[in-house]
Design a protein around this motif. Structure first.
Motif, PDB file in Angstrom:
ATOM      1  N   PHE A  81     -44.026  79.264 135.803  1.00 17.81           N
ATOM      2  CA  PHE A  81     -43.895  77.977 136.486  1.00 17.81           C
ATOM      3  C   PHE A  81     -42.477  77.761 136.994  1.00 17.81           C
ATOM      4  CE2 PHE A  81     -42.300  73.623 135.393  1.00 17.81           C
ATOM      5  CZ  PHE A  81     -42.562  73.066 136.629  1.00 17.81           C
ATOM      6  N   TYR A  82     -41.464  78.057 136.171  1.00 17.95           N
ATOM      7  CA  TYR A  82     -40.085  77.884 136.607  1.00 17.95           C
ATOM      8  C   TYR A  82     -39.816  78.704 137.865  1.00 17.95           C
ATOM      9  CZ  TYR A  82     -39.436  76.163 131.789  1.00 17.95           C
ATOM     10  OH  TYR A  82     -39.538  75.482 130.602  1.00 17.95           O
ATOM     11  N   ALA A  83     -40.307  79.932 137.889  1.00 16.76           N
ATOM     12  CA  ALA A  83     -40.105  80.803 139.045  1.00 16.76           C
ATOM     13  C   ALA A  83     -40.805  80.241 140.278  1.00 16.76           C
ATOM     14  CB  ALA A  83     -40.604  82.208 138.734  1.00 16.76           C
ATOM     15  N   LYS A  84     -42.019  79.712 140.090  1.00 17.95           N
ATOM     16  CA  LYS A  84     -42.753  79.129 141.206  1.00 17.95           C
ATOM     17  C   LYS A  84     -42.047  77.894 141.739  1.00 17.95           C
ATOM     18  CE  LYS A  84     -46.312  78.861 143.966  1.00 17.95           C
ATOM     19  NZ  LYS A  84     -46.550  79.892 145.000  1.00 17.95           N
ATOM     20  N   ALA A  85     -41.497  77.083 140.842  1.00 23.06           N
ATOM     21  CA  ALA A  85     -40.762  75.892 141.268  1.00 23.06           C
ATOM     22  C   ALA A  85     -39.548  76.286 142.108  1.00 23.06           C
ATOM     23  CB  ALA A  85     -40.336  75.074 140.058  1.00 23.06           C
TER      24      ALA A  85
END
Length: 418
Positions: free
Chosen positions: A407-411
């Motif tokens: 999720f952090y990477a997608k954000a």
């Protein structure tokens, strides 16, 4: 309605659409209807509020001679309507904008600069509104693009009768209390829970982050979930599922769950109160609302809608007069009385709080400790990814750390598109 906002914003927030919107702002001018020489403003309001809005603004037309062509757009059609408008350049004169959509519209450049307008119309002065939604605090690069219209916040709804039967004479006031009471209520038997968390709600984990003393935006204005406070918020959110306090069903009906008692606590907005009264008037006196249980703070969400003027409107002065009319405290109170949507005018909120309505007083009190979602482009895309990640952990057993890392990477990827 609130559930559809995430879908609507996600579609509008795509990079391709933003480019299209920006390209069209110099295109055809949105034409206002002319009737006998007096301007008729095109006004878009959302939901089924058209008749009530027409009634409210009858005095405006009588006083100014400015007629209104009101188009009430069903929430399920908002995406198509707005997408077509921004792509064609043919929008309304005045448009209602959900706060979660505001950053996308600001980034696209389809809204008129209202900075000078604020000083020309007394009712629109920033000092008339709570700090969370004062126009300059929702601006982009110092440019005010909208003014507050209606407010909404999240409070704790609870079945006082069910809590009392379980030995709890009052609603929980802290995170620890909330976990304890919810777990206790979930022990009542099969199919019984303590707390309902809407899996589609992409704001509750953000509220928990605020309550833990943190934020999801760093000092440079970038979205950042890699913080101890978000970690605490995620743990708090997930904990209700881990101990069986909250149902994992994705199709759970929060109103029916509350009415049946299966989920006797839920964090929601004032609109739920009407749904409960309509569904189960016999429960009057058996349920109530209170401000959110606190950790470091009890900060809630300041939601609602603003009003903006379409950049290509041929009647910006008349449109500004309408915004001024709608911001006047008496008219905001009249709107609340007509449709139940809370004002944004501080004076109107103060007057309503003095009516002696206990629930209304709780809403107004909570608005004093509330803030908006981050005013950054693409926010809802990021928030939807967050909700999806947490839901996967809670309902499918997905590995917590790897799911959050993804999720952090997608954000980061979403933000790089803006």
């Amino acid at each position: 309605m609130r559930r559809l906002l995430g879908t609507t914003t996600a579609a509008l927030s795509s990079a391709a659409l933003v480019l299209t919107m920006a390209a069209c702002t110099g295109g055809d001018t949105a034409e206002a209807v002319e009737d006998g020489g007096s301007a008729t403003l095109k006004v878009w309001v959302m939901g089924d509020a058209g008749p009530a809005f027409t009634d409210l603004t009858a005095a405006f037309t009588e006083d100014t001679g400015i007629k209104l062509q009101v188009d009430a757009i069903p929430w399920e059609n908002v995406n198509d309507k707005l997408t077509t408008a921004v792509a064609s350049g043919d929008g309304p004169d005045v448009v209602q904008i959900g706060l979660s959509l505001l950053p996308t519209f600001a980034d696209a450049g389809v809204l008129a600069d209202l900075t000078d307008v604020l000083g020309e119309h007394p009712a629109l002065a920033p000092s008339n509104f709570p700090d969370a939604v004062a126009p300059e605090n929702l601006s982009t690069d110092g440019v005010a693009l909208s003014v507050p219209w209606v407010s909404d916040t999240r409070v704790l709804f609870y079945r006082s009768d069910i809590l009392a039967e379980a030995g709890h004479d009052a609603a929980p006031t802290t995170w620890d209390d909330m976990r304890s009471v919810a777990k206790d209520l979930a022990q009542r038997g099969e199919g019984q829970f303590g707390y309902y968390i809407p899996l589609w709600d992409n704001t509750l984990p953000v509220q928990y982050t605020w309550q833990a003393g943190g934020d999801v935006v760093d000092a440079e204005g970038a979205v950042d979930f890699r913080s101890p406070e978000f970690a605490a918020a995620a743990d708090h959110w997930l904990g209700f599922f881990e101990d069986g306090s909250a149902p994992t069903a994705t199709d759970w009906d929060q109103t029916q769950g509350f009415v049946s008692g299966a989920t006797p606590m839920v964090v929601s907005g004032p609109y739920l109160a009407k749904a409960i009264r309509d569904a189960a008037p016999e429960l009057d006196g058996s349920w109530s609302v209170t401000t959110l249980p606190a950790d470091q703070t009890g900060t809630s969400l300041f939601a609602g809608s603003n009003l903006g003027i379409w950049k290509t409107s041929e009647h910006p002065d008349e449109a500004a007069q309408l915004l001024d009319f709608l911001a006047q405290p008496d008219n905001q109170i009249a709107w609340y009385d007509a449709v139940g949507e809370l004002p944004t005018s501080s004076a109107a909120l103060t007057e309503l709080a003095g009516r002696g309505d206990e629930q209304l007083s709780v809403y107004v009190e909570q608005l004093d400790d509330a803030q908006t979602v981050p005013m950054v482009p693409g926010w809802d895309l990021v928030a939807n990814e967050m909700a999806s990640a947490l839901t996967a952990i809670a309902t499918t057993g997905a590995d917590k750390q790897s799911t959050l890392d993804a999720f952090y990477a997608k954000a980061d990827e979403i933000q790089s598109n803006y």
